[in-house]
Design an enzyme around this catalytic site. Structure first.
Site, PDB file in Angstrom:
ATOM      1  N   HIS A 107     -20.347 -19.951  -1.698  1.00 29.47           N
ATOM      2  CA  HIS A 107     -19.074 -19.446  -2.221  1.00 29.47           C
ATOM      3  C   HIS A 107     -18.079 -20.586  -2.418  1.00 29.47           C
ATOM      4  O   HIS A 107     -17.429 -20.676  -3.462  1.00 29.47           O
ATOM      5  CB  HIS A 107     -18.493 -18.407  -1.265  1.00 29.47           C
ATOM      6  CG  HIS A 107     -17.132 -17.925  -1.649  1.00 29.47           C
ATOM      7  ND1 HIS A 107     -16.926 -16.841  -2.475  1.00 29.47           N
ATOM      8  CD2 HIS A 107     -15.892 -18.379  -1.320  1.00 29.47           C
ATOM      9  CE1 HIS A 107     -15.623 -16.656  -2.650  1.00 29.47           C
ATOM     10  NE2 HIS A 107     -14.977 -17.574  -1.955  1.00 29.47           N
ATOM     11  N   GLU A 108     -17.956 -21.448  -1.420  1.00 36.21           N
ATOM     12  CA  GLU A 108     -17.014 -22.564  -1.536  1.00 36.21           C
ATOM     13  C   GLU A 108     -17.461 -23.538  -2.618  1.00 36.21           C
ATOM     14  O   GLU A 108     -16.623 -24.100  -3.337  1.00 36.21           O
ATOM     15  CB  GLU A 108     -16.862 -23.271  -0.191  1.00 36.21           C
ATOM     16  CG  GLU A 108     -16.289 -22.395   0.920  1.00 36.21           C
ATOM     17  CD  GLU A 108     -14.979 -21.716   0.534  1.00 36.21           C
ATOM     18  OE1 GLU A 108     -14.202 -22.313  -0.239  1.00 36.21           O
ATOM     19  OE2 GLU A 108     -14.731 -20.588   0.988  1.00 36.21           O
ATOM     20  N   HIS A 111     -16.205 -22.482  -5.911  1.00 36.54           N
ATOM     21  CA  HIS A 111     -14.846 -22.908  -6.262  1.00 36.54           C
ATOM     22  C   HIS A 111     -14.856 -24.292  -6.913  1.00 36.54           C
ATOM     23  O   HIS A 111     -14.076 -24.562  -7.833  1.00 36.54           O
ATOM     24  CB  HIS A 111     -13.955 -22.929  -5.019  1.00 36.54           C
ATOM     25  CG  HIS A 111     -13.546 -21.571  -4.546  1.00 36.54           C
ATOM     26  ND1 HIS A 111     -12.974 -20.635  -5.380  1.00 36.54           N
ATOM     27  CD2 HIS A 111     -13.614 -20.989  -3.313  1.00 36.54           C
ATOM     28  CE1 HIS A 111     -12.703 -19.534  -4.688  1.00 36.54           C
ATOM     29  NE2 HIS A 111     -13.096 -19.722  -3.438  1.00 36.54           N
ATOM     30  N   HIS A 115     -13.490 -25.320 -10.614  1.00 34.28           N
ATOM     31  CA  HIS A 115     -12.593 -26.447 -10.856  1.00 34.28           C
ATOM     32  C   HIS A 115     -13.143 -27.344 -11.957  1.00 34.28           C
ATOM     33  O   HIS A 115     -12.406 -27.772 -12.860  1.00 34.28           O
ATOM     34  CB  HIS A 115     -12.412 -27.240  -9.559  1.00 34.28           C
ATOM     35  CG  HIS A 115     -11.346 -28.286  -9.650  1.00 34.28           C
ATOM     36  ND1 HIS A 115     -11.340 -29.407  -8.853  1.00 34.28           N
ATOM     37  CD2 HIS A 115     -10.252 -28.391 -10.444  1.00 34.28           C
ATOM     38  CE1 HIS A 115     -10.289 -30.153  -9.156  1.00 34.28           C
ATOM     39  NE2 HIS A 115      -9.612 -29.555 -10.104  1.00 34.28           N
TER      40      HIS A 115
END
Length: 233
Positions: A107-108, A111, A115
């Site tokens: 999940h991270e 991100h 980006h």
């Protein structure tokens, strides 16, 4: 990864009508994510990789070799910092090889992919975050000044809290999209097929916390409008 807002003040009928239901949902969401984390942190991901290694695989296969992965203390303090392009994973996620570790790490990493792609909701959230952070701490200062000095300050307080609500609303697609990206990456040769459904369950529990936080913020805004309307009358 998780968050919420609570505005202080007296407990009146507006708090019960607008805020209490959302706060009950928020409490349920926190219990759900905690129980899901405890459940899936005891089940192996079946990948043979730690959370840090899974994040590294996802980043590298998408050309993000310059994004660093660091260890950060605490539990569920995992986050991606777009300013420094650093992905930070908490103790059990960084070195664990459970379904929970796999899901949160992916999940991270999602991100970081957002980006790199210039995903608009993430860009918007990052740009308004500093302003909203300052404004959220000043809301009740202006509301109190409005009661004591002039209604003009109440309007300022409401506008500041409107920024908080917008931030929460923008956060929803950011988090949901990161989870979708995570699952696509896990399905692409990282996780056994049998563990995709548990990973999805873990990420859905996390998403519920953001939904609850958004409803709390909206409820607080409605409460502010109700209080100030009654005050004017």
């Amino acid at each position: 990864m998780y968050g919420g807002y609570y505005m202080g003040g007296f407990l009146d009928s507006s708090w019960i009508i607008y805020v209490l239901p959302a706060m009950l949902l928020a409490s349920f969401a926190q219990m759900k994510v905690s129980s899901s984390y405890q459940k899936y942190s005891r089940i192996s991901s079946g990948t043979g990789y730690t959370g840090a290694q899974i994040a590294r695989i996802i980043l590298d296969r998408n050309g993000l070799h310059d994004v660093r992965i660091e260890h950060t203390p605490g539990q569920l303090t995992d986050h991606y910092d777009p300013r420094t392009r650093v992905l930070r994973l908490s103790n059990s996620i960084y070195s664990g090889n459970s379904i929970a570790s796999m899901s949160v790490a992916a999940h991270e990493a999602g991100h970081a992919l957002q980006h790199a792609d210039g995903y608009f909701p993430l860009v918007l959230r990052n740009n308004i975050a500093p302003i909203v952070g300052i404004g959220s701490r000043l809301v009740w200062v202006f509301i109190m000044l409005g009661f004591l000095i002039s209604p003009f300050f109440i309007e300022i307080g409401i506008m500041l809290f409107l920024g908080v609500v917008i931030f929460q609303i923008v956060t929803l697609p950011v988090e949901i999209n990161a989870s979708r990206r995570a699952l696509l990456q896990l399905e692409n040769g990282i996780s056994p097929a049998s563990n995709i459904a548990p990973a999805k369950d873990m990420l859905k529990a996390a998403a519920l916390t953001y939904i609850a936080s958004t409803l709390v913020a909206i409820g607080q805004l409605l409460r502010l409008l109700s209080i100030t309307s009654s005050r004017r009358e």
